[in-house]
Design a protein around this motif. Structure first.
Motif, PDB file in Angstrom:
ATOM      1  N   ALA A 234       1.356  -0.914   0.493  1.00 57.07           N
ATOM      2  CA  ALA A 234       0.100   0.078  -0.330  1.00 57.07           C
ATOM      3  C   ALA A 234       0.963   1.331  -0.103  1.00 57.07           C
ATOM      4  O   ALA A 234       1.974   1.286   0.420  1.00 57.07           O
TER       5      ALA A 234
ATOM      6  N   TYR B 259       1.137   5.272   1.100  1.00 56.86           N
ATOM      7  CA  TYR B 259      -0.259   6.615   1.876  1.00 56.86           C
ATOM      8  C   TYR B 259       0.732   7.300   1.218  1.00 56.86           C
ATOM      9  O   TYR B 259       1.882   8.040   1.311  1.00 56.86           O
TER      10      TYR B 259
ATOM     11  N   TRP C 149     -11.090   5.589   8.367  1.00 52.79           N
ATOM     12  CA  TRP C 149     -10.931   4.500   8.337  1.00 52.79           C
ATOM     13  C   TRP C 149     -11.859   4.051   8.851  1.00 52.79           C
ATOM     14  O   TRP C 149     -12.101   4.378  10.401  1.00 52.79           O
TER      15      TRP C 149
ATOM     16  N   GLY D  60      -4.637   6.805   1.424  1.00 52.52           N
ATOM     17  CA  GLY D  60      -4.209   5.716   0.911  1.00 52.52           C
ATOM     18  C   GLY D  60      -4.553   4.668   1.160  1.00 52.52           C
ATOM     19  O   GLY D  60      -5.520   3.964   2.094  1.00 52.52           O
ATOM     20  N   GLY D  61      -3.710   4.103  -0.164  1.00 49.63           N
ATOM     21  CA  GLY D  61      -4.123   2.235   0.310  1.00 49.63           C
ATOM     22  C   GLY D  61      -3.952   1.163  -0.150  1.00 49.63           C
ATOM     23  O   GLY D  61      -2.397   1.298  -1.112  1.00 49.63           O
TER      24      GLY D  61
ATOM     25  N   ALA E 229      -0.662   5.470  -6.670  1.00 50.78           N
ATOM     26  CA  ALA E 229      -1.605   4.844  -5.512  1.00 50.78           C
ATOM     27  C   ALA E 229      -1.830   5.955  -5.186  1.00 50.78           C
ATOM     28  O   ALA E 229      -2.917   5.427  -4.365  1.00 50.78           O
TER      29      ALA E 229
ATOM     30  N   ARG F  19      -3.587   8.624  -6.332  1.00 52.87           N
ATOM     31  CA  ARG F  19      -5.664   8.314  -6.202  1.00 52.87           C
ATOM     32  C   ARG F  19      -5.352   8.673  -5.478  1.00 52.87           C
ATOM     33  O   ARG F  19      -6.595   8.029  -5.363  1.00 52.87           O
ATOM     34  N   GLU F  20      -5.144   7.713  -4.291  1.00 54.62           N
ATOM     35  CA  GLU F  20      -5.751   7.212  -2.958  1.00 54.62           C
ATOM     36  C   GLU F  20      -6.254   8.255  -2.679  1.00 54.62           C
ATOM     37  O   GLU F  20      -7.253   8.583  -1.866  1.00 54.62           O
TER      38      GLU F  20
ATOM     39  N   GLU G 183      -9.052   9.987  -3.999  1.00 54.43           N
ATOM     40  CA  GLU G 183     -10.585   9.480  -3.715  1.00 54.43           C
ATOM     41  C   GLU G 183     -10.588   8.769  -2.391  1.00 54.43           C
ATOM     42  O   GLU G 183     -12.204   9.504  -1.976  1.00 54.43           O
ATOM     43  N   GLU G 184      -9.957   9.596  -1.473  1.00 55.43           N
ATOM     44  CA  GLU G 184     -10.222   9.355  -0.200  1.00 55.43           C
ATOM     45  C   GLU G 184     -10.709  11.045   0.154  1.00 55.43           C
ATOM     46  O   GLU G 184     -11.320  10.903   1.647  1.00 55.43           O
TER      47      GLU G 184
ATOM     48  N   GLU H 139     -14.434  10.503   0.345  1.00 56.34           N
ATOM     49  CA  GLU H 139     -15.087   8.824  -0.623  1.00 56.34           C
ATOM     50  C   GLU H 139     -16.341   8.929   0.392  1.00 56.34           C
ATOM     51  O   GLU H 139     -17.211   8.232   0.849  1.00 56.34           O
TER      52      GLU H 139
END
Length: 159
Positions: free
Chosen positions: A8, A10, A24, A38-39, A50, A53-54, A57-58, A107
Motif C-alpha cells: 500500500a 500513503y 477509516w 492511501g491504500g 497509487a 489516486r488514493e 479517492e479518499e 469518499e
C-alpha cells in the motif's frame, strides 16, 4: 496458515500546520480511526501513482508526491474463514504529498467515511491508527534509511 501480502502507498500532506487525514472504518468491528490517505496498490500500479489516486479517492484533493519518506513493514495474524488464520504482512510505502487542487470531500462507498484537515498539535488527541504517528515521525525526522527502529513501534490499531 495462509500467507497474505498487501502493498500500500500513503501520503503525509501537511499544509499551514495541518495534516490531511481520512477516517477509516474497520471491517472487523466498525470502529472509526483517522489514518493517512492511501491504500492498496492495484495490480501493475506504480506506488507513487497509487498514493496520488488514493488521496483523491479518499479526500477529494489532487496531490503530487514530493518525497519518499520511508517504507514500513508490519506483520499480523488474522482469523479467516472456517477457523483458519492468515499470516499477514503489510508493506507500507509512505510519501510526502503536496495538495495542488480539488475540494475536500468524503469518499463515497469506500473504506473511509470522512476527510478533514487537523491541526498538528491536536493529532495526539484523535482516535487514530499508528500509521499516522509513523508518517508524522518520518515527515519530521527525515530518517536517512526511511525506517523507524522496531522499539519505536506503537500499539495503536493498524490501518
Amino acid at each position: 496458515m495462509n500467507q497474505e501480502l498487501r502493498v500500500a502507498a500513503y501520503a503525509v500532506c501537511v499544509r499551514d500546520g495541518r495534516i490531511l487525514l481520512a477516517r477509516w472504518i474497520s471491517s472487523s468491528d466498525g470502529g472509526r480511526h483517522w489514518t493517512l490517505p492511501g491504500g492498496g496498490l492495484d495490480h501493475g500500479e506504480d506506488p507513487l501513482d497509487a498514493a496520488v489516486r488514493e488521496v483523491e479517492e479518499e479526500t477529494g484533493h489532487v496531490a503530487e508526491m514530493t518525497a519518499l519518506l520511508g517504507v514500513d513493514s508490519i506483520r499480523r495474524r488474522y482469523p479467516r474463514e472456517l477457523g483458519t488464520f492468515a499470516d499477514f504482512q503489510g508493506l507500507r510505502i509512505i510519501y510526502e504529498g503536496r495538495v495542488t487542487g480539488g475540494e475536500l470531500r468524503p469518499e463515497a462507498g469506500g473504506s473511509t467515511d470522512l476527510a478533514a484537515w487537523h491541526d498538528l498539535e491536536a493529532v495526539e488527541d484523535l482516535e487514530r491508527v499508528e500509521l499516522v504517528d509513523l508518517g508524522l515521525k518520518l515527515w519530521r525526522e527525515r530518517l536517512a534509511v526511511g525506517k523507524i527502529p522496531a522499539d519505536g513501534e506503537g500499539s495503536r490499531p493498524n490501518g
